[in-house]
Enzyme design. Structure first.
Site, PDB file in Angstrom:
ATOM      1  N   MET A 205       0.812  -1.211   0.000  1.00 49.18           N
ATOM      2  CA  MET A 205       0.000   0.000   0.000  1.00 49.18           C
ATOM      3  C   MET A 205       0.850   1.269   0.000  1.00 49.18           C
ATOM      4  SD  MET A 205      -2.763  -1.585  -0.251  1.00 49.18           S
ATOM      5  CE  MET A 205      -4.139  -0.482   0.004  1.00 49.18           C
ATOM      6  N   HIS A 224      -4.920  -5.329  -8.120  1.00 49.20           N
ATOM      7  CA  HIS A 224      -5.784  -4.250  -7.631  1.00 49.20           C
ATOM      8  C   HIS A 224      -7.210  -4.796  -7.502  1.00 49.20           C
ATOM      9  CE1 HIS A 224      -7.126  -0.165  -6.942  1.00 49.20           C
ATOM     10  NE2 HIS A 224      -8.104  -0.390  -7.788  1.00 49.20           N
ATOM     11  N   LEU A 259      -0.982   5.678 -11.323  1.00 54.23           N
ATOM     12  CA  LEU A 259      -1.544   4.738 -10.354  1.00 54.23           C
ATOM     13  C   LEU A 259      -2.592   3.809 -10.996  1.00 54.23           C
ATOM     14  CD1 LEU A 259      -1.654   4.025  -7.264  1.00 54.23           C
ATOM     15  CD2 LEU A 259      -3.638   5.552  -7.159  1.00 54.23           C
ATOM     16  N   ASP A 260      -2.408   2.511 -10.827  1.00 50.62           N
ATOM     17  CA  ASP A 260      -3.375   1.485 -11.255  1.00 50.62           C
ATOM     18  C   ASP A 260      -3.746   1.599 -12.737  1.00 50.62           C
ATOM     19  OD1 ASP A 260      -3.399   0.616  -8.599  1.00 50.62           O
ATOM     20  OD2 ASP A 260      -5.050   1.948  -8.077  1.00 50.62           O
TER      21      ASP A 260
HETATM   22  C1  GAR Z   1      -5.952  -7.246  -1.840  1.00 52.02           C
HETATM   23  O1  GAR Z   1      -7.331  -7.189  -2.017  1.00 52.02           O
HETATM   24  C2  GAR Z   1      -5.270  -6.443  -2.924  1.00 52.02           C
HETATM   25  O2  GAR Z   1      -5.903  -6.506  -4.154  1.00 52.02           O
HETATM   26  C3  GAR Z   1      -5.358  -5.062  -2.353  1.00 52.02           C
HETATM   27  O3  GAR Z   1      -5.109  -5.207  -0.981  1.00 52.02           O
HETATM   28  C4  GAR Z   1      -5.527  -6.504  -0.569  1.00 52.02           C
HETATM   29  C5  GAR Z   1      -4.376  -7.169   0.109  1.00 52.02           C
HETATM   30  O4  GAR Z   1      -4.757  -8.393   0.673  1.00 52.02           O
HETATM   31  N1  GAR Z   1      -4.423  -4.192  -2.970  1.00 52.02           N
HETATM   32  C6  GAR Z   1      -4.638  -2.901  -3.139  1.00 52.02           C
HETATM   33  O5  GAR Z   1      -5.630  -2.336  -2.750  1.00 52.02           O
HETATM   34  C7  GAR Z   1      -3.513  -2.160  -3.861  1.00 52.02           C
HETATM   35  N2  GAR Z   1      -3.985  -0.898  -4.307  1.00 52.02           N
HETATM   36  P1  GAR Z   1      -3.647  -9.440   1.082  1.00 52.02           P
HETATM   37  O6  GAR Z   1      -2.621  -8.698   1.940  1.00 52.02           O
HETATM   38  O7  GAR Z   1      -4.386 -10.459   1.889  1.00 52.02           O
HETATM   39  O8  GAR Z   1      -3.035  -9.998  -0.152  1.00 52.02           O
END
Ligand code: GAR
Length: 306
Positions: A205, A224, A259-260
């Site tokens: 993040m 994402h 971003l993304d």
């Molecule tokens: C996941 O849903 C991923 O897609 C999201 O954070 C979560 C992490 O879960 N990523 C973002 O939002 C990036 N912008 P995890 O730590 O259990 O893999």
């Protein structure tokens, strides 16, 4: 709301979805092509266009079983068999996507198959739960806390150094394809081409600086939790619900300076159910992330990252 109403609604949402797959597939020669042709900048397009789009190619109904079955049988080409590229995974929290990647790498032996072992898990947070899990798997872990640095550039520079330190270790001689037995191998001939690590952002993040992204161009991938290009940034599930989306999902994409925004490698789709809140929707999407992220990486490795 009566006890029998919810399952009935859920059933009808799923049935409507698959009927639309059939209708579009039969009428236009491919559901995927039909869905991918929706304009992504409209709300409908944003919610629906990326659904099942796969590498921006129409796959068609014939390809559906193969798509759903994944590509566990991806072939190893001489290119990647003769090269060595370790994987470094960046996390900030629970690390369930990291765990899915590690499990796939273990079960399918990415180290032997693609010359791509998972070399390290790095977190910007010391309390990231995924760190302990990775350690228990015997994977090197490292914490580089962003709070220890004056600005993003300094943090990214330390991160880049740590990543680079996990690359460059050859794991064995390059197979001599087609060489007849008994021919002498000159020193150095058996070494593999060692590439810098492939960097997988798995719930990491932090926004990366353009300098970091440029330095890792072509080997930086993110997951994402939305159907990009819809809902970049944070709170994707709450925003999908607020927009009235009937489907949600996740996207594996290359990372660019925006971003993304990078090229889409894989997407998953789930229905949004009437009783959903952001938490239940996030859980449904996350389960699909664990399928598409390993699949996307496997495809990249099999193709020599091209
Ligand atoms: C996941 O849903 C991923 O897609 C999201 O954070 C979560 C992490 O879960 N990523 C973002 O939002 C990036 N912008 P995890 O730590 O259990 O893999």
């Amino acid at each position: 709301m009566g006890a029998g109403v919810l399952p009935k609604r859920r059933f009808s949402t799923v049935v409507r979805f698959f009927l639309s797959v059939l209708r579009h597939g039969l009428a236009r020669g491919g559901f995927f092509a039909a869905m991918c042709s929706l304009p992504p900048d409209s709300l409908v397009g944003a919610c629906a266009a990326p659904v099942f789009c796969h590498d921006r190619r129409g796959v068609g109904l014939v390809g559906l079983p193969r798509y759903l079955a994944g590509c566990g049988g991806a072939r190893v080409t001489p290119d990647n068999r003769n090269s060595m590229q370790s994987i470094v995974i960046l996390i900030s929290g629970g690390g369930s996507n990291m765990a899915a990647l590690v499990r796939a790498a273990q079960q399918e032996d990415w180290a032997a198959r693609y010359g791509a072992p998972v070399a390290a898990v790095i977190s910007n947070r010391a309390d990231a739960a995924g760190l302990q899990w990775a350690q228990a798997q015997g994977i090197a872990t490292q914490v580089i806390s962003h709070t220890d640095f004056a600005d993003r550039a300094q943090f990214d520079s330390a991160l880049a150094q740590a990543i680079a330190a996990h690359g460059g270790k050859d794991i064995g001689p390059k197979p001599l394809v087609g060489a007849p037995l008994g021919i002498a191998v000159h020193p150095g001939e058996g070494a593999r081409d060692v590439k810098p690590p492939l960097v997988l952002l798995a719930g990491f993040m932090r926004i990366l600086t353009p300098g970091f992204v440029q330095a890792h161009a072509g080997r930086l991938v993110n997951i994402h939790p939305s159907l990009l290009p819809a809902f970049t940034g944070l709170h994707t599930h709450a925003r999908a619900l607020a927009a009235g989306c009937k489907f949600a999902g996740a996207t594996v994409h290359r990372v660019t300076e925006v971003l993304d925004e990078g090229a889409i490698l894989e997407q998953s789709v789930v229905p949004v159910l009437p009783e959903d809140d952001a938490r239940t929707l996030a859980a449904r999407v996350l389960a699909t992330e664990h399928i598409i992220y390993p699949r996307a990486v496997r495809r990249l490795l099999a193709a020599g990252l091209s």
